[in-house]
Design a protein around this motif. Structure first.
Motif, PDB file in Angstrom:
ATOM      1  N   ARG A 142       2.433   5.656   1.491  1.00 56.17           N
ATOM      2  CA  ARG A 142       2.035   4.794   2.454  1.00 56.17           C
ATOM      3  C   ARG A 142       0.754   4.004   2.210  1.00 56.17           C
ATOM      4  NH1 ARG A 142       2.805   2.182   6.611  1.00 56.17           N
ATOM      5  NH2 ARG A 142       1.613   2.744   8.615  1.00 56.17           N
ATOM      6  N   LEU A 143       0.062   4.332   0.949  1.00 56.85           N
ATOM      7  CA  LEU A 143      -0.807   3.531   0.371  1.00 56.85           C
ATOM      8  C   LEU A 143      -0.418   2.006  -0.164  1.00 56.85           C
ATOM      9  CD1 LEU A 143      -3.103   6.109  -1.756  1.00 56.85           C
ATOM     10  CD2 LEU A 143      -3.432   5.115   0.668  1.00 56.85           C
ATOM     11  N   ALA A 144       0.785   1.997  -0.233  1.00 58.13           N
ATOM     12  CA  ALA A 144       1.208   0.653  -0.851  1.00 58.13           C
ATOM     13  C   ALA A 144       1.205  -0.424   0.336  1.00 58.13           C
ATOM     14  CB  ALA A 144       2.707   0.771  -1.005  1.00 58.13           C
ATOM     15  N   THR A 145       1.242   0.263   1.559  1.00 61.55           N
ATOM     16  CA  THR A 145       0.892  -0.794   2.808  1.00 61.55           C
ATOM     17  C   THR A 145      -0.524  -1.144   2.922  1.00 61.55           C
ATOM     18  OG1 THR A 145       2.781  -0.178   4.131  1.00 61.55           O
ATOM     19  CG2 THR A 145       0.776  -0.758   5.131  1.00 61.55           C
ATOM     20  N   MET A 146      -1.160   0.303   2.902  1.00 61.50           N
ATOM     21  CA  MET A 146      -2.769   0.151   3.229  1.00 61.50           C
ATOM     22  C   MET A 146      -3.622  -0.515   2.210  1.00 61.50           C
ATOM     23  SD  MET A 146      -2.637   1.363   5.990  1.00 61.50           S
ATOM     24  CE  MET A 146      -1.124   2.048   6.682  1.00 61.50           C
ATOM     25  N   THR A 147      -3.263  -0.707   0.895  1.00 60.35           N
ATOM     26  CA  THR A 147      -3.950  -1.308  -0.124  1.00 60.35           C
ATOM     27  C   THR A 147      -3.312  -2.673  -0.588  1.00 60.35           C
ATOM     28  OG1 THR A 147      -2.742  -0.114  -2.043  1.00 60.35           O
ATOM     29  CG2 THR A 147      -4.586   0.722  -1.350  1.00 60.35           C
ATOM     30  N   LEU A 148      -2.024  -3.062  -0.086  1.00 59.53           N
ATOM     31  CA  LEU A 148      -1.489  -4.322  -0.617  1.00 59.53           C
ATOM     32  C   LEU A 148      -0.955  -4.983   0.573  1.00 59.53           C
ATOM     33  CD1 LEU A 148       0.708  -3.973  -4.033  1.00 59.53           C
ATOM     34  CD2 LEU A 148      -1.275  -5.365  -3.524  1.00 59.53           C
ATOM     35  N   MET A 149       0.207  -4.459   1.288  1.00 56.08           N
ATOM     36  CA  MET A 149       0.662  -5.347   2.275  1.00 56.08           C
ATOM     37  C   MET A 149      -0.311  -5.610   3.432  1.00 56.08           C
ATOM     38  SD  MET A 149       3.783  -6.369   2.787  1.00 56.08           S
ATOM     39  CE  MET A 149       4.680  -7.385   4.252  1.00 56.08           C
ATOM     40  N   ALA A 150      -0.754  -4.704   4.118  1.00 62.21           N
ATOM     41  CA  ALA A 150      -1.582  -4.761   5.342  1.00 62.21           C
ATOM     42  C   ALA A 150      -2.669  -5.755   4.880  1.00 62.21           C
ATOM     43  CB  ALA A 150      -2.101  -3.773   5.818  1.00 62.21           C
ATOM     44  N   PRO A 151      -3.371  -5.735   3.837  1.00 56.62           N
ATOM     45  CA  PRO A 151      -4.448  -6.603   3.564  1.00 56.62           C
ATOM     46  C   PRO A 151      -3.823  -8.065   3.587  1.00 56.62           C
ATOM     47  CG  PRO A 151      -4.705  -4.795   2.433  1.00 56.62           C
ATOM     48  CD  PRO A 151      -3.455  -4.511   2.808  1.00 56.62           C
ATOM     49  N   HIS A 152      -2.759  -8.422   3.213  1.00 57.86           N
ATOM     50  CA  HIS A 152      -2.153  -9.741   3.045  1.00 57.86           C
ATOM     51  C   HIS A 152      -1.606 -10.049   4.360  1.00 57.86           C
ATOM     52  CE1 HIS A 152      -2.749  -8.946  -1.362  1.00 57.86           C
ATOM     53  NE2 HIS A 152      -2.584 -10.202  -1.675  1.00 57.86           N
ATOM     54  N   VAL A 153      -1.105  -9.043   5.019  1.00 58.83           N
ATOM     55  CA  VAL A 153      -0.767  -9.684   6.402  1.00 58.83           C
ATOM     56  C   VAL A 153      -1.922  -9.906   7.229  1.00 58.83           C
ATOM     57  CG1 VAL A 153       0.694  -8.842   8.431  1.00 58.83           C
ATOM     58  CG2 VAL A 153       1.632  -8.335   6.256  1.00 58.83           C
ATOM     59  N   LEU A 154      -2.842  -9.160   7.090  1.00 57.48           N
ATOM     60  CA  LEU A 154      -3.995  -9.089   8.043  1.00 57.48           C
ATOM     61  C   LEU A 154      -4.975 -10.300   7.953  1.00 57.48           C
ATOM     62  CD1 LEU A 154      -4.673  -5.488   8.746  1.00 57.48           C
ATOM     63  CD2 LEU A 154      -3.416  -6.903  10.323  1.00 57.48           C
ATOM     64  N   VAL A 155      -4.849 -11.204   7.039  1.00 59.28           N
ATOM     65  CA  VAL A 155      -5.506 -12.436   6.733  1.00 59.28           C
ATOM     66  C   VAL A 155      -5.197 -13.155   7.915  1.00 59.28           C
ATOM     67  CG1 VAL A 155      -5.933 -12.209   4.132  1.00 59.28           C
ATOM     68  CG2 VAL A 155      -3.813 -13.457   5.164  1.00 59.28           C
ATOM     69  N   ALA A 156      -4.114 -13.094   8.265  1.00 56.29           N
ATOM     70  CA  ALA A 156      -3.739 -13.951   9.558  1.00 56.29           C
ATOM     71  C   ALA A 156      -4.523 -13.812  10.806  1.00 56.29           C
ATOM     72  CB  ALA A 156      -2.238 -14.084   9.820  1.00 56.29           C
ATOM     73  N   PHE A 157      -5.016 -12.250  10.692  1.00 58.05           N
ATOM     74  CA  PHE A 157      -5.936 -11.984  11.982  1.00 58.05           C
ATOM     75  C   PHE A 157      -7.320 -11.859  11.619  1.00 58.05           C
ATOM     76  CE2 PHE A 157      -2.416  -9.741  14.462  1.00 58.05           C
ATOM     77  CZ  PHE A 157      -1.466  -9.605  13.581  1.00 58.05           C
ATOM     78  N   GLY A 158      -7.538 -12.184  10.680  1.00 58.35           N
ATOM     79  CA  GLY A 158      -9.141 -12.240  10.102  1.00 58.35           C
ATOM     80  C   GLY A 158      -9.887 -10.885  10.049  1.00 58.35           C
ATOM     81  N   GLY A 159      -8.964  -9.594   9.933  1.00 61.63           N
ATOM     82  CA  GLY A 159      -9.398  -8.497   9.875  1.00 61.63           C
ATOM     83  C   GLY A 159      -8.493  -7.384  10.608  1.00 61.63           C
ATOM     84  N   ILE A 160      -8.945  -6.273  10.919  1.00 63.67           N
ATOM     85  CA  ILE A 160      -7.983  -5.269  11.606  1.00 63.67           C
ATOM     86  C   ILE A 160      -8.183  -5.305  13.079  1.00 63.67           C
ATOM     87  CG2 ILE A 160      -7.611  -2.663  11.706  1.00 63.67           C
ATOM     88  CD1 ILE A 160      -8.992  -2.662   8.836  1.00 63.67           C
ATOM     89  N   PRO A 161      -7.171  -5.582  13.783  1.00 63.39           N
ATOM     90  CA  PRO A 161      -7.183  -5.714  15.264  1.00 63.39           C
ATOM     91  C   PRO A 161      -7.111  -4.142  15.859  1.00 63.39           C
ATOM     92  CG  PRO A 161      -4.925  -6.042  14.626  1.00 63.39           C
ATOM     93  CD  PRO A 161      -5.745  -5.676  13.295  1.00 63.39           C
ATOM     94  N   GLY A 162      -8.433  -3.620  16.343  1.00 62.89           N
ATOM     95  CA  GLY A 162      -8.502  -2.562  16.703  1.00 62.89           C
ATOM     96  C   GLY A 162      -8.293  -1.225  16.163  1.00 62.89           C
ATOM     97  N   SER A 163      -8.897  -0.052  16.599  1.00 63.18           N
ATOM     98  CA  SER A 163      -8.691   1.023  15.577  1.00 63.18           C
ATOM     99  C   SER A 163      -8.646   2.293  16.554  1.00 63.18           C
ATOM    100  CB  SER A 163      -9.699   1.260  14.766  1.00 63.18           C
ATOM    101  OG  SER A 163     -11.015   1.503  15.563  1.00 63.18           O
TER     102      SER A 163
END
Ligand code: GSH
Length: 257
Positions: free
Chosen positions: A98-119
């Motif tokens: 799952r760290l593949a998403t948290m360290t590589l995929m999500a950071p590159h997807v979320l640049v479009a959102f300018g950060g993390i939307p909600g938590s």
């Protein structure tokens, strides 16, 4: 009909959707509204299923439940040792693959959102990983080095003796869960498996499974987010096409509420 609260951009959602499609189980796919108090996913995570009022979250629990309920013994064999090996992988999944998403995929997807939307409390650790990666000038390099270690571990611990992770002769629910983390990185040009022949052969086997391209249309349309940074327009376009591809299968789109 089984209701699946999920999204084509969500890795654990895709593994649940793909399992249902592969086993011809019709589903309603609901894109949840996290702010709607009455939603089963309010302040929580996706995927969640609602099976005639029985509500269940956590992808491995959902896949095991559906497999037992519907007799998907090809994906979740009755043999207790094969099943135990699948369970072993799925327990490690959250803090390994799952760290593949948290360290590589999500950071590159979320640049479009300018950060993390909600938590929410369930996403605390995930969000720490994503935030660290996004704030780090060497985030890409560090993520790729970690994923290289994960791939190496998976090759040695799970793929050394067979074509699929848990020693099954066809893809199990462990393979579906794992593929959603690793396969997306190749499509996004974030992972080069040319040195990892075992993992590469496994991702090719997974890609050859039925309906791969429809279930992963979101990823295929999103494409290379390393060379060309993601944008909101591109993300939304990929989501729209991903949902259209799912609609052409036995997936009915339904709104939350
Ligand atoms: N452990 C969960 C992870 C689910 C998860 O990470 N879901 C993400 C989408 S891929 C989510 O709902 N994120 C929104 C949030 O945490 O607020 C599972 O295996 O189902």
């Amino acid at each position: 009909m089984l209701r699946v609260y999920g999204h084509p951009a969500s890795q654990p959602s895709r593994s649940v959707i793909w399992a249902c499609v592969l086993n011809d189980l019709p589903i309603e796919l609901i894109e949840p509204d996290p702010d709607r108090e009455a939603s089963v996913t309010a302040r929580g995570q996706i995927p969640v299923i609602d099976d005639e009022g029985f509500v269940l979250s956590e992808m491995p629990a959902i896949l095991a439940y559906l497999a037992v309920k519907h007799g998907w013994t090809n994906m979740y064999p009755d043999d207790i040792q094969l099943r135990a090996r699948i369970t072993q992988y799925l327990h490690s999944h959250h803090t390994l693959t799952r760290l593949a998403t948290m360290t590589l995929m999500a950071p590159h997807v979320l640049v479009a959102f300018g950060g993390i939307p909600g938590s929410n409390p369930l996403s605390y650790v995930n969000n720490l990983c994503i935030q660290n990666a996004m704030a780090d000038d060497d985030g890409l390099g560090k993520g790729q080095r970690l994923v290289a270690q994960i791939v190496d571990y998976l090759e040695r611990a799970y793929l050394a003796d067979g074509d699929f992770l848990a020693g099954t002769t066809s893809a199990s629910i462990a393979d579906l869960a794992c593929y959603e983390e690793i396969g997306q990185l190749e499509t996004a040009n974030l992972l080069d498996l040319s040195e990892n022949k075992v993992m590469r052969a496994w991702t090719r086997r997974m890609r050859d499974l039925p309906h791969h391209d429809d279930v992963h249309r979101y990823n295929l349309v999103l494409g290379d987010i390393k060379t060309v940074p993601n944008s909101m327009e591109r993300f939304l376009g990929a989501v729209t096409e991903g949902m259209a591809a799912l609609s052409a299968l036995n997936v009915r789109m339904v709104s939350d509420g």
